[in-house]
Design a protein around this motif. Structure first.
Motif, PDB file in Angstrom:
ATOM      1  N   CYS A 111       0.839  -1.175   0.117  1.00 41.00           N
ATOM      2  CA  CYS A 111       0.139   0.101  -0.086  1.00 41.00           C
ATOM      3  C   CYS A 111       0.880   1.202   0.284  1.00 41.00           C
ATOM      4  O   CYS A 111       2.077   1.085   0.251  1.00 41.00           O
ATOM      5  CB  CYS A 111      -1.025  -0.001   1.007  1.00 41.00           C
ATOM      6  SG  CYS A 111      -0.112   0.235   2.826  1.00 41.00           S
ATOM      7  N   ALA A 112       0.147   2.293  -0.156  1.00 43.81           N
ATOM      8  CA  ALA A 112       1.099   3.878  -0.214  1.00 43.81           C
ATOM      9  C   ALA A 112       0.031   4.625   0.033  1.00 43.81           C
ATOM     10  O   ALA A 112      -1.214   4.672   0.076  1.00 43.81           O
ATOM     11  CB  ALA A 112       1.602   4.008  -1.444  1.00 43.81           C
ATOM     12  N   PRO A 113       0.544   5.947   0.610  1.00 48.92           N
ATOM     13  CA  PRO A 113      -0.318   7.384   0.957  1.00 48.92           C
ATOM     14  C   PRO A 113      -0.800   7.648  -0.180  1.00 48.92           C
ATOM     15  O   PRO A 113      -0.263   7.411  -1.382  1.00 48.92           O
ATOM     16  CB  PRO A 113       0.509   7.755   1.799  1.00 48.92           C
ATOM     17  CG  PRO A 113       1.956   7.790   1.461  1.00 48.92           C
ATOM     18  CD  PRO A 113       1.799   6.167   1.043  1.00 48.92           C
ATOM     19  N   VAL A 114      -1.748   8.764  -0.151  1.00 56.14           N
ATOM     20  CA  VAL A 114      -1.864   9.687  -1.285  1.00 56.14           C
ATOM     21  C   VAL A 114      -1.025  10.706  -1.129  1.00 56.14           C
ATOM     22  O   VAL A 114      -0.849  11.543  -0.032  1.00 56.14           O
ATOM     23  CB  VAL A 114      -3.438  10.066  -1.155  1.00 56.14           C
ATOM     24  CG1 VAL A 114      -3.839  11.125  -2.222  1.00 56.14           C
ATOM     25  CG2 VAL A 114      -4.424   9.010  -1.007  1.00 56.14           C
ATOM     26  N   PRO A 115      -0.134  11.148  -2.230  1.00 56.98           N
ATOM     27  CA  PRO A 115       0.783  12.325  -2.205  1.00 56.98           C
ATOM     28  C   PRO A 115       0.100  13.559  -2.177  1.00 56.98           C
ATOM     29  O   PRO A 115      -0.731  13.743  -3.015  1.00 56.98           O
ATOM     30  CB  PRO A 115       1.612  11.914  -3.286  1.00 56.98           C
ATOM     31  CG  PRO A 115       0.787  11.329  -4.340  1.00 56.98           C
ATOM     32  CD  PRO A 115      -0.146  10.359  -3.449  1.00 56.98           C
ATOM     33  N   VAL A 116       0.561  14.575  -1.365  1.00 55.12           N
ATOM     34  CA  VAL A 116       0.078  15.888  -1.554  1.00 55.12           C
ATOM     35  C   VAL A 116       1.424  16.715  -2.000  1.00 55.12           C
ATOM     36  O   VAL A 116       2.410  16.459  -1.243  1.00 55.12           O
ATOM     37  CB  VAL A 116      -0.418  16.428  -0.098  1.00 55.12           C
ATOM     38  CG1 VAL A 116      -0.620  17.924  -0.147  1.00 55.12           C
ATOM     39  CG2 VAL A 116      -1.633  15.703   0.441  1.00 55.12           C
ATOM     40  N   HIS A 133       0.228  17.349 -14.481  1.00 53.19           N
ATOM     41  CA  HIS A 133       0.684  15.976 -14.423  1.00 53.19           C
ATOM     42  C   HIS A 133       0.186  15.031 -13.142  1.00 53.19           C
ATOM     43  O   HIS A 133      -0.322  13.918 -13.362  1.00 53.19           O
ATOM     44  CB  HIS A 133       2.408  15.715 -14.145  1.00 53.19           C
ATOM     45  CG  HIS A 133       2.806  14.778 -13.830  1.00 53.19           C
ATOM     46  ND1 HIS A 133       3.126  13.853 -14.958  1.00 53.19           N
ATOM     47  CD2 HIS A 133       3.337  14.036 -12.875  1.00 53.19           C
ATOM     48  CE1 HIS A 133       3.659  12.713 -14.512  1.00 53.19           C
ATOM     49  NE2 HIS A 133       3.866  12.883 -13.206  1.00 53.19           N
ATOM     50  N   ASP A 134      -0.058  15.775 -12.168  1.00 53.27           N
ATOM     51  CA  ASP A 134      -0.705  14.938 -10.857  1.00 53.27           C
ATOM     52  C   ASP A 134      -2.074  14.608 -11.216  1.00 53.27           C
ATOM     53  O   ASP A 134      -2.455  13.578 -10.764  1.00 53.27           O
ATOM     54  CB  ASP A 134      -0.769  16.005  -9.732  1.00 53.27           C
ATOM     55  CG  ASP A 134      -1.170  15.332  -8.346  1.00 53.27           C
ATOM     56  OD1 ASP A 134      -0.623  14.507  -7.998  1.00 53.27           O
ATOM     57  OD2 ASP A 134      -2.169  15.791  -7.739  1.00 53.27           O
ATOM     58  N   LEU A 135      -2.908  15.560 -11.857  1.00 56.72           N
ATOM     59  CA  LEU A 135      -4.282  15.229 -12.215  1.00 56.72           C
ATOM     60  C   LEU A 135      -4.380  13.992 -13.082  1.00 56.72           C
ATOM     61  O   LEU A 135      -5.238  13.015 -13.208  1.00 56.72           O
ATOM     62  CB  LEU A 135      -5.088  16.099 -12.867  1.00 56.72           C
ATOM     63  CG  LEU A 135      -5.469  17.183 -11.755  1.00 56.72           C
ATOM     64  CD1 LEU A 135      -5.809  18.486 -12.550  1.00 56.72           C
ATOM     65  CD2 LEU A 135      -6.549  16.941 -10.702  1.00 56.72           C
ATOM     66  N   MET A 136      -3.325  13.871 -14.112  1.00 59.55           N
ATOM     67  CA  MET A 136      -3.188  13.004 -15.098  1.00 59.55           C
ATOM     68  C   MET A 136      -2.850  11.285 -14.697  1.00 59.55           C
ATOM     69  O   MET A 136      -3.345  10.343 -14.988  1.00 59.55           O
ATOM     70  CB  MET A 136      -2.277  13.342 -16.222  1.00 59.55           C
ATOM     71  CG  MET A 136      -2.605  14.465 -17.101  1.00 59.55           C
ATOM     72  SD  MET A 136      -4.038  14.140 -18.299  1.00 59.55           S
ATOM     73  CE  MET A 136      -3.128  13.014 -19.528  1.00 59.55           C
ATOM     74  N   VAL A 137      -1.901  11.432 -13.502  1.00 59.24           N
ATOM     75  CA  VAL A 137      -1.419  10.139 -13.042  1.00 59.24           C
ATOM     76  C   VAL A 137      -1.926   9.701 -11.846  1.00 59.24           C
ATOM     77  O   VAL A 137      -1.900   8.602 -11.518  1.00 59.24           O
ATOM     78  CB  VAL A 137       0.012  10.270 -12.794  1.00 59.24           C
ATOM     79  CG1 VAL A 137       0.865  10.440 -14.318  1.00 59.24           C
ATOM     80  CG2 VAL A 137       0.811  10.976 -11.962  1.00 59.24           C
ATOM     81  N   GLY A 138      -2.649  10.616 -11.257  1.00 56.67           N
ATOM     82  CA  GLY A 138      -3.090  10.411  -9.956  1.00 56.67           C
ATOM     83  C   GLY A 138      -4.114   9.252  -9.830  1.00 56.67           C
ATOM     84  O   GLY A 138      -3.844   8.286  -8.820  1.00 56.67           O
ATOM     85  N   ALA A 146       4.308   8.506  -4.646  1.00 59.78           N
ATOM     86  CA  ALA A 146       4.244   8.809  -3.418  1.00 59.78           C
ATOM     87  C   ALA A 146       5.292   9.149  -2.647  1.00 59.78           C
ATOM     88  O   ALA A 146       5.187   9.768  -1.811  1.00 59.78           O
ATOM     89  CB  ALA A 146       3.053   8.021  -2.631  1.00 59.78           C
ATOM     90  N   GLY A 147       6.490   8.646  -2.885  1.00 66.41           N
ATOM     91  CA  GLY A 147       7.501   8.694  -2.038  1.00 66.41           C
ATOM     92  C   GLY A 147       7.761   7.889  -0.704  1.00 66.41           C
ATOM     93  O   GLY A 147       8.577   7.864   0.099  1.00 66.41           O
ATOM     94  N   VAL A 148       6.664   6.947  -0.830  1.00 68.62           N
ATOM     95  CA  VAL A 148       6.492   6.001   0.513  1.00 68.62           C
ATOM     96  C   VAL A 148       5.652   4.807  -0.165  1.00 68.62           C
ATOM     97  O   VAL A 148       4.705   4.877  -0.916  1.00 68.62           O
ATOM     98  CB  VAL A 148       5.692   6.613   1.570  1.00 68.62           C
ATOM     99  CG1 VAL A 148       5.573   5.724   2.673  1.00 68.62           C
ATOM    100  CG2 VAL A 148       6.134   7.865   1.824  1.00 68.62           C
ATOM    101  N   TYR A 149       6.076   3.637   0.185  1.00 64.88           N
ATOM    102  CA  TYR A 149       5.352   2.388  -0.049  1.00 64.88           C
ATOM    103  C   TYR A 149       5.423   1.304   1.275  1.00 64.88           C
ATOM    104  O   TYR A 149       6.380   1.652   1.821  1.00 64.88           O
ATOM    105  CB  TYR A 149       5.475   1.729  -1.198  1.00 64.88           C
ATOM    106  CG  TYR A 149       7.093   1.437  -1.509  1.00 64.88           C
ATOM    107  CD1 TYR A 149       7.664   0.231  -1.325  1.00 64.88           C
ATOM    108  CD2 TYR A 149       7.602   2.298  -2.300  1.00 64.88           C
ATOM    109  CE1 TYR A 149       8.926  -0.106  -1.352  1.00 64.88           C
ATOM    110  CE2 TYR A 149       9.025   1.898  -2.757  1.00 64.88           C
ATOM    111  CZ  TYR A 149       9.411   0.928  -2.196  1.00 64.88           C
ATOM    112  OH  TYR A 149      11.067   0.310  -2.587  1.00 64.88           O
TER     113      TYR A 149
END
Length: 274
Positions: A111-116, A133-138, A146-149
């Protein structure tokens, strides 16, 4: 108390940001709640000293490279599940707990968080590019970006030992089927994106080359391809402005042109903030 999770943080010259990241992670944690290992790899600054001052375990290695740092940290972990956190990304105590809780759900292996995105230090053109880009790949990123998993014990068997790949999160993402990897809406990560268009392009080149490398290794990152009509849809729905879209499409053309003349061996992992 026994730790509820181990956290591996690979860090290369992250003296200026790793303190804030550790404060966010441990600020509301009980003593011993997280088993944190910082791997300072090929650092020429005070990354290791800052991490030690925060009271976490530190491994120092002269060998650079994120994949190697992740393997070293992983080998030193004391428990499952395990959270893999970029040194320049902030994950709060509550979000880390939410990741651990998500991995306890039936069938969830990763799992991973939602990136902000923290756009405070980002230039005006790069800000517009990031917005689109964020809206396209989100909707399809899940574990990547996300920088975290986080991995449970069964998920860890699927993804580790990590090979020498440019995109560790891409490798992990591609190691699971859709229902096995989930975004955790109750958790967020604060990501500092590339502050300039040039830095964004450098990162995108690494991402594309990393994806090409994963495909060659038999673990392609399956995502919905870019549709130009999707950018138009965002404009029509008022999600982005026409200038946002123009900036994004211009940079996209440059991104693809530059990547076409590069090979994975020439790209390396590093910071995107410069």
């Amino acid at each position: 108390m026994d730790p509820i999770a181990s956290v591996v943080i690979p860090a290369h010259n992250e003296e200026t940001v790793i303190g804030a990241g550790l404060s966010a992670l441990l600020g509301a944690a009980a003593p011993g709640e997280f088993d944190v290992v910082v791997v300072a790899n090929a650092c020429a600054d005070g990354t290791a000293a800052v991490a030690r001052a925060a009271g976490v375990r530190v491994i120092e290695t002269p060998v650079g490279g994120k994949a190697n740092a992740l393997r070293l940290g992983d080998a030193a972990c004391r428990t499952f599940p395990r959270i893999y956190l970029d040194a320049d990304v902030e994950l709060t105590t509550g979000s880390a707990r939410a990741l651990v809780a998500a991995l306890a759900r039936p069938g969830v292996l990763a799992c991973a968080p939602v990136p902000v995105l923290d756009l405070g230090a980002v230039g005006w053109a790069a800000r517009r590019v990031h917005r689109v880009h964020d809206l396209m790949v989100g909707p399809t990123r899940v574990l990547a970006g996300a920088g975290v998993y986080a991995l449970g014990e069964l998920g860890h068997v699927r993804a580790f030992p990590l090979p020498d790949v440019l995109s560790d999160d891409g490798w992990v993402h591609a190691s699971f089927a859709g229902g096995e990897r989930v975004p955790v809406q109750e958790a967020t990560s604060l990501v500092r994106p590339a502050p300039t268009v040039a830095a964004y392009l450098r990162r995108r080149i690494r991402v594309r080359l990393g994806n090409r490398q994963l495909a060659a290794l038999g673990r392609p990152v399956t995502r919905t391809g870019l549709r130009l009509s999707a950018v138009g849809d965002l404009v029509r729905r008022g999600r982005v402005s026409p200038l946002d879209a123009l900036c994004y499409l211009t940079v996209l053309v440059l991104d693809r042109a530059l990547t076409a003349f590069r090979r994975p061996a020439r790209a390396s992992w590093g910071t995107t903030r410069k």
